[in-house]
Design a protein around this motif. Sequence first.
Motif, PDB file in Angstrom:
ATOM      1  N   HIS A 192       0.843  -1.200   0.000  1.00 31.85           N
ATOM      2  CA  HIS A 192       0.000   0.000   0.000  1.00 31.85           C
ATOM      3  C   HIS A 192       0.880   1.252   0.000  1.00 31.85           C
ATOM      4  CE1 HIS A 192      -3.177   2.810   0.671  1.00 31.85           C
ATOM      5  NE2 HIS A 192      -2.834   3.069   1.921  1.00 31.85           N
ATOM      6  N   TYR A 193       0.526   2.194  -0.896  1.00 29.89           N
ATOM      7  CA  TYR A 193       1.246   3.461  -1.014  1.00 29.89           C
ATOM      8  C   TYR A 193       0.256   4.602  -0.751  1.00 29.89           C
ATOM      9  CZ  TYR A 193       4.515   0.379  -3.385  1.00 29.89           C
ATOM     10  OH  TYR A 193       5.360  -0.659  -3.683  1.00 29.89           O
ATOM     11  N   PRO A 194       0.192   5.119   0.476  1.00 31.50           N
ATOM     12  CA  PRO A 194      -0.807   6.138   0.822  1.00 31.50           C
ATOM     13  C   PRO A 194      -0.736   7.380  -0.058  1.00 31.50           C
ATOM     14  CG  PRO A 194       0.220   5.244   2.795  1.00 31.50           C
ATOM     15  CD  PRO A 194       0.997   4.722   1.638  1.00 31.50           C
ATOM     16  N   TRP A 195       0.466   7.843  -0.370  1.00 32.27           N
ATOM     17  CA  TRP A 195       0.626   9.065  -1.166  1.00 32.27           C
ATOM     18  C   TRP A 195       0.062   8.887  -2.577  1.00 32.27           C
ATOM     19  CZ3 TRP A 195       3.230   8.875  -5.773  1.00 32.27           C
ATOM     20  CH2 TRP A 195       3.988   7.731  -6.002  1.00 32.27           C
ATOM     21  N   GLU A 218      -4.218   8.328  -2.475  1.00 22.15           N
ATOM     22  CA  GLU A 218      -5.086   9.327  -1.839  1.00 22.15           C
ATOM     23  C   GLU A 218      -6.041   9.918  -2.876  1.00 22.15           C
ATOM     24  OE1 GLU A 218      -4.732  13.498   0.729  1.00 22.15           O
ATOM     25  OE2 GLU A 218      -2.931  12.395   0.149  1.00 22.15           O
ATOM     26  N   ALA A 271       6.031   3.495   0.763  1.00 19.57           N
ATOM     27  CA  ALA A 271       5.072   2.462   1.145  1.00 19.57           C
ATOM     28  C   ALA A 271       4.661   2.636   2.603  1.00 19.57           C
ATOM     29  CB  ALA A 271       5.681   1.077   0.952  1.00 19.57           C
ATOM     30  N   ALA A 272       3.425   2.232   2.902  1.00 20.23           N
ATOM     31  CA  ALA A 272       2.969   2.284   4.290  1.00 20.23           C
ATOM     32  C   ALA A 272       3.818   1.374   5.168  1.00 20.23           C
ATOM     33  CB  ALA A 272       1.495   1.883   4.366  1.00 20.23           C
ATOM     34  N   ASP A 273       4.255   0.248   4.605  1.00 18.53           N
ATOM     35  CA  ASP A 273       5.117  -0.701   5.302  1.00 18.53           C
ATOM     36  C   ASP A 273       6.396  -0.855   4.487  1.00 18.53           C
ATOM     37  OD1 ASP A 273       6.446  -2.893   6.351  1.00 18.53           O
ATOM     38  OD2 ASP A 273       4.636  -4.108   6.622  1.00 18.53           O
TER      39      ASP A 273
END
Length: 289
Positions: A16-19, A22, A63-65
Amino acid sequence: MMIDAHHHLWDLSAVHYPWLMETGAVRFFGDPTPIQRDYLLDEFRADAAAQGFSASVHIQVGAADPWAEAAWVQSVADQAPDWPLVQVAFCDLTAPDLGHRLDRLQTLPSLRGVRQIVGRAPEEDMASGTNALLDDPRFLAGLKELGARGLSFDLQLLPELMEQAARVLERAPETPVALCHAGSPHDRTEGGIKSWAGSLLSLSALPHVSCKLSGLGMFDHGWTADSARPIVHACLTQFGPARCMFGSNFPVDSLSSGYAELVSRHRSLIPVEMQADVFGRTAQHFYRF
């Protein structure tokens, strides 16, 4: 060997890539909607191989992680032994358990270095506070630890931070540093380019710092070979071809040009006698292919 020294891949079902995801957000590099989809090695490789490339460097991309991203990139590399793929992963150099984090990352055969972004764009960094890294003694200690482990550091920052960054980097001379995106010259006016080039001198004076000719479209979606000429010329003049390397920054820079067009523009700007270094040898040495 021609090497693309700066690109990204993502499998949105794996990491998951929040940026990136969005909804409705417009970032400093533009509207990410066209790249809110899987971008996998096969697609990248088809474009890169068509231009003569046969290896590449994957750069972490928020990445979120971060461990999940690094492990996934390793799995991609493992599944494509005929395409040498190494990676620069994220690690917080100020973390109290830095040694443990680096130990874990170094279990990945593809790992070559770390990137922790210092500056992306003025309006975003004022909100994120990443600029404060340069004032943190733990950041310097982390940089030194990278060098002691044989790892490099990818530096992304703004021209306004170059001189301060140089004062930090000169205290970690054993750590090879790659300046991402030519130092992000976001002001493309004549005065802005002159100021950027002046600040760049503080970094090019450090022999352990190299420069990536990458990301030229992020702050100017209408860029051309002519508009980028002063940037490429300054980088080649200050660092020399043995410390300059090409990176596509795909798929982010696909927002401003196709891959073939991007490479063609760089080829037109880099003297023929320098191209073997910029399109391959510098990255081969820096990232230890």
